[in-house]
Design an enzyme around this catalytic site. Structure first.
Site, PDB file in Angstrom:
ATOM      1  N   ARG A   1       1.219  -1.172   0.137  1.00  0.00           N
ATOM      2  CA  ARG A   1       0.127   0.410  -0.051  1.00  0.00           C
ATOM      3  C   ARG A   1       1.109   1.333  -0.265  1.00  0.00           C
ATOM      4  O   ARG A   1       0.484   2.523  -0.939  1.00  0.00           O
ATOM      5  CB  ARG A   1      -0.822   0.373   1.302  1.00  0.00           C
TER       6      ARG A   1
ATOM      7  N   ASN B   1      -6.343  -3.182   1.773  1.00  0.00           N
ATOM      8  CA  ASN B   1      -6.299  -4.980   1.499  1.00  0.00           C
ATOM      9  C   ASN B   1      -7.914  -5.410   1.834  1.00  0.00           C
ATOM     10  O   ASN B   1      -8.271  -4.312   2.199  1.00  0.00           O
ATOM     11  CB  ASN B   1      -5.119  -4.883   3.156  1.00  0.00           C
TER      12      ASN B   1
END
Length: 91
Positions: free
Chosen positions: A19, A37
């Site tokens: 990320r 996620n």
């Protein structure tokens, strides 16, 4: 022309800093949106920007880095979001 994509990234993409990797690339290519996620071990990205920048962003995402191993990317165009100013990690 401004475009927006919903992107599902499969592979070794959780627990490896993916990320933050995506957020850094988004800054490089002037992309706004989100990265999150998912419970199925994939990562979901909404990315908005100029088409040429989105193509570069996707190419770099596909390459991954020494920690990230992308096996597949599924991307589809979605409507653009007005007034979005940044790329955020969603928890």
């Amino acid at each position: 022309m401004m475009e927006r994509y919903l992107i599902k990234v499969l592979g070794r993409v959780q627990g490896v800093g993916f990320r933050y990797f995506a957020q850094s690339l988004a800054g490089t290519y002037s992309i706004t949106g989100t990265v999150k996620n998912c419970e199925d071990a994939t990562v979901r990205i909404e990315a908005q920007g100029e088409e040429k920048n989105l193509n570069k962003f996707l190419a770099e995402i596909r390459k991954g880095n020494r920690f990230v191993k992308v096996e597949d990317i599924v991307a589809k165009k979605i409507p653009t979001a007005d007034n979005e100013k940044s790329f955020k990690i969603v928890y």
